[in-house]
Design a protein around this motif. Structure first.
Motif, PDB file in Angstrom:
ATOM      1  N   VAL A  55       0.808  -1.212   0.000  1.00  7.36           N
ATOM      2  CA  VAL A  55       0.000   0.000   0.000  1.00  7.36           C
ATOM      3  C   VAL A  55       0.844   1.266   0.000  1.00  7.36           C
ATOM      4  O   VAL A  55       0.359   2.314  -0.438  1.00  7.36           O
ATOM      5  N   ASP A  56       2.105   1.209   0.482  1.00  9.76           N
ATOM      6  CA  ASP A  56       2.825   2.484   0.595  1.00  9.76           C
ATOM      7  C   ASP A  56       4.313   2.421   0.296  1.00  9.76           C
ATOM      8  O   ASP A  56       5.071   3.260   0.751  1.00  9.76           O
ATOM      9  N   MET A  57       4.769   1.451  -0.483  1.00  8.32           N
ATOM     10  CA  MET A  57       6.176   1.448  -0.892  1.00  8.32           C
ATOM     11  C   MET A  57       6.311   2.205  -2.216  1.00  8.32           C
ATOM     12  O   MET A  57       5.418   2.935  -2.629  1.00  8.32           O
ATOM     13  N   ALA A  58       7.424   2.059  -2.883  1.00  8.81           N
ATOM     14  CA  ALA A  58       7.684   2.811  -4.111  1.00  8.81           C
ATOM     15  C   ALA A  58       8.624   2.013  -4.995  1.00  8.81           C
ATOM     16  O   ALA A  58       9.109   0.946  -4.622  1.00  8.81           O
ATOM     17  N   MET A  59       8.894   2.549  -6.189  1.00  7.36           N
ATOM     18  CA  MET A  59       9.848   1.974  -7.149  1.00  7.36           C
ATOM     19  C   MET A  59       9.463   0.551  -7.566  1.00  7.36           C
ATOM     20  O   MET A  59      10.304  -0.273  -7.869  1.00  7.36           O
ATOM     21  N   SER A  60       8.145   0.260  -7.526  1.00  8.64           N
ATOM     22  CA  SER A  60       7.598  -1.045  -7.939  1.00  8.64           C
ATOM     23  C   SER A  60       8.080  -2.197  -7.071  1.00  8.64           C
ATOM     24  O   SER A  60       7.993  -3.355  -7.478  1.00  8.64           O
ATOM     25  N   LEU A  61       8.578  -1.887  -5.885  1.00 10.62           N
ATOM     26  CA  LEU A  61       9.048  -2.930  -4.981  1.00 10.62           C
ATOM     27  C   LEU A  61       7.886  -3.822  -4.558  1.00 10.62           C
ATOM     28  O   LEU A  61       6.862  -3.332  -4.073  1.00 10.62           O
ATOM     29  N   PHE A  62       8.031  -5.115  -4.766  1.00 11.42           N
ATOM     30  CA  PHE A  62       7.047  -6.149  -4.427  1.00 11.42           C
ATOM     31  C   PHE A  62       5.752  -6.048  -5.236  1.00 11.42           C
ATOM     32  O   PHE A  62       4.767  -6.697  -4.896  1.00 11.42           O
ATOM     33  N   VAL A  63       5.728  -5.252  -6.289  1.00 10.64           N
ATOM     34  CA  VAL A  63       4.588  -5.275  -7.206  1.00 10.64           C
ATOM     35  C   VAL A  63       4.764  -6.485  -8.113  1.00 10.64           C
ATOM     36  O   VAL A  63       5.776  -6.600  -8.804  1.00 10.64           O
ATOM     37  N   ARG A  64       3.784  -7.362  -8.113  1.00  8.47           N
ATOM     38  CA  ARG A  64       4.002  -8.657  -8.763  1.00  8.47           C
ATOM     39  C   ARG A  64       2.715  -9.220  -9.353  1.00  8.47           C
ATOM     40  O   ARG A  64       1.654  -9.152  -8.739  1.00  8.47           O
TER      41      ARG A  64
END
Length: 392
Positions: free
Chosen positions: A151-160
């Protein structure tokens, strides 16, 4: 004018802001964590304040600056957007609506606001506070594949992209172990979204907003790593929004600005676009990263940082006449795992920046922490430039 830039994390971005302030005769102070080296090469800083961590707390933010006062507070990275508005409010300076701007950072809140303001977006399958919450989802009714994102990270980290419940839960478990930003010591919220997977090319729109209206914009074509990860491997600037989608997209951007209480500022809006559909993936209340502002300025003569600083200071700003060009510019990021590609003769190299020491051990392939540098490119052939940049 005295500007306070909260937690810049990239050398190139800080150097662009510092150069702009120097040209304008503005004084620039930055705040970073103690271990940051981001300002080591910037000789024009007025002051460098070092603190233990980035915080959204008004009390902590005021304590960090002491008796210092500024004319504008600016976010130096995605995680500092809320802090910049919180501190600006406490100092009586221009700021977005502090409560509503939180939706620019929290993607679960973002989806709710997008629904309320009729912004086209992927369908939300589930909002999970933790990996354990996945037990309450009726996975038999879920149409795979889905996209899982924090919900609140960035740079596509853990987007999968996930094709099964097992893959979703494995991603959630890995995500839960990542608790703070190593660049700012900012503490992440737990939680994730599970969303409909939307196919199609990915773009972003870099926008300048004044009086809740888009007064300048530039389209960026984005290229991502092979699925299931979604890391950016390159960009192209120079094309226009297709006529069939232009009005709908600009109206959607203006509704996003209204939903955030953003009367003026700079936005980075990421979306998928096919001839049949627009789907807003997410939006940010600050200029883009990934060297996109450099592309936009070279291609269109539009300085997103200049517009952003003027907006934060409440100063009038008008876009310069748009640069007319018959070519396109792009960026191709380097990775050790990227396959060699023959550069077409029609594609010229404008600049190469090598940074092999920037690779973080253990980082996931094609993530921002695996970049070994980049090439800034120019071509009169969009097709050739497109093929070269997309090759991984």
């Amino acid at each position: 004018m005295d500007f306070l830039l909260l937690h810049p994390v990239s050398d190139w971005s800080l150097e662009r802001v510092a150069a702009l302030c120097d040209r304008r005769g503005w004084r620039l102070t930055i705040v970073t964590i103690e271990s940051s080296t981001v300002g080591d090469r910037v000789a024009t800083l007025h002051e460098w304040i070092r603190v233990p961590a980035l915080s959204d707390s008004p009390r902590e933010l005021l304590a960090q600056i002491g008796s210092r006062r500024f004319d504008a507070v600016v976010a130096g990275n995605e995680f500092a957007v809320i802090a910049a508005d919180v501190l600006a409010r406490e100092l009586g300076l221009y700021h977005n609506d502090v409560d509503r701007i939180r939706a620019s950072r929290n993607k679960a809140l973002m989806r709710k606001l997008f629904t309320a303001y009729e912004v086209p977006q992927p369908r939300t399958v589930a909002t999970l506070a933790s990996a354990q919450d996945s037990r309450d989802v009726d996975w038999a009714a879920v149409a795979f594949p889905v996209i899982v994102k924090p919900v609140d990270m960035a740079m596509s980290l853990f987007v999968r992209k996930c094709d099964s419940r097992d893959e979703v839960e494995e991603t959630l478990t890995r995500m839960a172990a990542f608790k703070t930003s190593r660049l700012t010591n900012y503490a992440f919220d737990t939680g994730a979204l599970v969303e409909e997977f939307v196919a199609g090319p990915e773009y972003s729109l870099e926008c300048v907003v004044r009086d809740e209206r888009v007064v300048a914009h530039a389209l960026t074509r984005k290229f991502v790593s092979p699925l299931p990860a979604c890391y950016e491997v390159g960009h192209i600037s120079g094309s226009d929004i297709p006529e069939r989608h232009e009005r709908a997209l600009l109206e959607a951007v203006e509704r996003i600005a209204a939903s955030w209480g953003m009367a003026q500022g700079v936005m980075h809006v990421e979306f998928k676009m096919t001839p049949e559909r627009l789907s807003v993936i997410e939006a940010a209340a600050r200029p883009a990263g990934g060297h996109v502002p450099e592309l936009v300025e070279i291609q269109h003569g539009l300085s997103l940082e200049d517009a952003y600083l003027h907006a934060r200071a409440g100063l009038p700003w008008e876009p310069a006449p748009r640069t007319a060009r018959s070519d396109w510019h792009g960026i191709r990021f380097g990775f050790e795992e990227r396959s060699p590609a023959d550069r077409p003769q029609s594609v010229d190299v404008v600049h190469v920046h090598d940074e092999p020491d920037g690779v973080l051990a253990g980082a996931e392939p094609f993530s921002v922490n695996r970049r070994t540098g980049f090439s800034l490119l120019r071509s009169a052939s969009l097709d050739d430039l497109d093929r070269y940049i997309r090759t991984v």
